[in-house]
Motif scaffolding. Structure first.
Motif, PDB file in Angstrom:
ATOM      1  N   LEU A  67       2.349   2.704 -14.558  1.00  0.00           N
ATOM      2  CA  LEU A  67       3.304   3.505 -13.599  1.00  0.00           C
ATOM      3  C   LEU A  67       3.657   2.863 -12.350  1.00  0.00           C
ATOM      4  N   ASP A  68       4.759   2.954 -11.969  1.00  0.00           N
ATOM      5  CA  ASP A  68       6.093   2.413 -10.847  1.00  0.00           C
ATOM      6  C   ASP A  68       4.893   2.698  -9.448  1.00  0.00           C
ATOM      7  N   GLY A  69       5.057   1.479  -9.364  1.00  0.00           N
ATOM      8  CA  GLY A  69       3.737   1.676  -7.865  1.00  0.00           C
ATOM      9  C   GLY A  69       3.978   2.905  -6.965  1.00  0.00           C
ATOM     10  N   GLU A  70       5.898   3.365  -6.792  1.00  0.00           N
ATOM     11  CA  GLU A  70       5.879   4.186  -5.905  1.00  0.00           C
ATOM     12  C   GLU A  70       5.153   5.778  -6.539  1.00  0.00           C
ATOM     13  N   VAL A  71       5.413   5.969  -8.034  1.00  0.00           N
ATOM     14  CA  VAL A  71       5.046   6.492  -7.978  1.00  0.00           C
ATOM     15  C   VAL A  71       3.149   6.936  -7.944  1.00  0.00           C
ATOM     16  N   VAL A  72       2.512   6.532  -8.392  1.00  0.00           N
ATOM     17  CA  VAL A  72       0.924   5.786  -7.885  1.00  0.00           C
ATOM     18  C   VAL A  72       1.066   6.386  -6.400  1.00  0.00           C
ATOM     19  N   ILE A  73       1.831   5.944  -5.712  1.00  0.00           N
ATOM     20  CA  ILE A  73       1.743   5.777  -4.121  1.00  0.00           C
ATOM     21  C   ILE A  73       2.378   7.166  -4.365  1.00  0.00           C
ATOM     22  N   ALA A  74       3.042   8.267  -4.698  1.00  0.00           N
ATOM     23  CA  ALA A  74       3.543   9.211  -4.653  1.00  0.00           C
ATOM     24  C   ALA A  74       2.232  10.097  -4.811  1.00  0.00           C
ATOM     25  N   ARG A  75       1.431   9.719  -5.870  1.00  0.00           N
ATOM     26  CA  ARG A  75       0.600  11.071  -7.039  1.00  0.00           C
ATOM     27  C   ARG A  75      -0.719  10.914  -5.415  1.00  0.00           C
ATOM     28  N   LEU A  76      -1.080   9.539  -4.778  1.00  0.00           N
ATOM     29  CA  LEU A  76      -1.825   9.558  -3.948  1.00  0.00           C
ATOM     30  C   LEU A  76      -1.748  10.026  -2.565  1.00  0.00           C
ATOM     31  N   GLU A  77      -0.738  10.196  -2.499  1.00  0.00           N
ATOM     32  CA  GLU A  77      -0.027  11.100  -1.117  1.00  0.00           C
ATOM     33  C   GLU A  77      -0.607  12.452  -1.398  1.00  0.00           C
ATOM     34  N   LYS A  78      -0.326  13.240  -2.771  1.00  0.00           N
ATOM     35  CA  LYS A  78      -0.471  14.161  -2.961  1.00  0.00           C
ATOM     36  C   LYS A  78      -1.404  14.380  -2.401  1.00  0.00           C
ATOM     37  N   LYS A  79      -2.238  14.185  -3.338  1.00  0.00           N
ATOM     38  CA  LYS A  79      -3.967  13.918  -3.846  1.00  0.00           C
ATOM     39  C   LYS A  79      -4.587  14.308  -2.057  1.00  0.00           C
ATOM     40  N   LEU A  80      -4.217  13.420  -1.359  1.00  0.00           N
ATOM     41  CA  LEU A  80      -4.697  12.754  -0.003  1.00  0.00           C
ATOM     42  C   LEU A  80      -3.694  14.780   1.004  1.00  0.00           C
ATOM     43  N   ARG A  81      -2.734  14.732   0.751  1.00  0.00           N
ATOM     44  CA  ARG A  81      -2.683  15.995   1.262  1.00  0.00           C
ATOM     45  C   ARG A  81      -3.053  16.968   0.810  1.00  0.00           C
ATOM     46  N   GLN A  82      -3.582  17.822  -0.409  1.00  0.00           N
ATOM     47  CA  GLN A  82      -4.373  18.738  -1.166  1.00  0.00           C
ATOM     48  C   GLN A  82      -5.837  18.817  -0.463  1.00  0.00           C
ATOM     49  N   ALA A  83      -6.716  17.339  -0.286  1.00  0.00           N
ATOM     50  CA  ALA A  83      -7.761  17.498   0.073  1.00  0.00           C
ATOM     51  C   ALA A  83      -7.857  17.922   1.683  1.00  0.00           C
ATOM     52  N   ARG A  84      -6.901  17.179   2.398  1.00  0.00           N
ATOM     53  CA  ARG A  84      -6.886  17.843   3.837  1.00  0.00           C
ATOM     54  C   ARG A  84      -6.366  19.209   4.083  1.00  0.00           C
ATOM     55  N   GLY A  85      -5.825  19.605   2.865  1.00  0.00           N
ATOM     56  CA  GLY A  85      -5.694  21.495   2.618  1.00  0.00           C
ATOM     57  C   GLY A  85      -6.540  22.308   2.164  1.00  0.00           C
ATOM     58  N   SER A  86      -7.519  21.696   2.081  1.00  0.00           N
ATOM     59  CA  SER A  86      -8.584  22.201   1.796  1.00  0.00           C
ATOM     60  C   SER A  86      -9.579  22.372   2.253  1.00  0.00           C
ATOM     61  N   GLN A  87      -9.190  21.534   3.562  1.00  0.00           N
ATOM     62  CA  GLN A  87     -10.588  21.420   3.986  1.00  0.00           C
ATOM     63  C   GLN A  87     -10.576  21.836   5.490  1.00  0.00           C
ATOM     64  N   GLU A  88      -8.821  22.983   5.458  1.00  0.00           N
ATOM     65  CA  GLU A  88      -9.033  23.413   6.447  1.00  0.00           C
ATOM     66  C   GLU A  88      -9.235  25.018   6.883  1.00  0.00           C
TER      67      GLU A  88
END
Length: 88
Positions: A67-88
């Motif tokens: 996978l392209d590095g930018e794709v991986v970073i984007a996926r990780l950022e999305k997961k991080l945002r989702q994890a933060r959203g579920s903690q609120e």
């Protein structure tokens, strides 16, 4: 075998004997060596498993399964945002 311990190691052993956990220095050292042996075995197992994972990854790279590095970073950022959203 005759060994010379650093003062802090000797003090550590003596404190374990004094608090009643061990009867003598041989018991303390025997357990320490057993734990070291177990730790080294665990490390060897980890190292072997890591080598296998690296070999799989290198094979995937050779086959173009990457996978392209930018794709991986984007996926990780999305997961991080989702994890933060579920903690609120």
């Amino acid at each position: 075998m005759n060994i010379q311990l650093k003062p802090e190691h000797e003090q550590f052993i003596q404190s374990r004997i004094a608090n009643g956990r061990y009867e003598n220095a041989d018991d303390v050292i025997a357990l320490a060596l057993k734990l070291l042996e177990e730790w080294e075995k665990g490390y060897q197992d980890w190292e072997e498993e890591t080598r296998k994972k690296i070999a799989v990854g290198l094979d995937q790279i050779e086959r173009g399964e990457v996978l392209d590095g930018e794709v991986v970073i984007a996926r990780l950022e999305k997961k991080l945002r989702q994890a933060r959203g579920s903690q609120e």
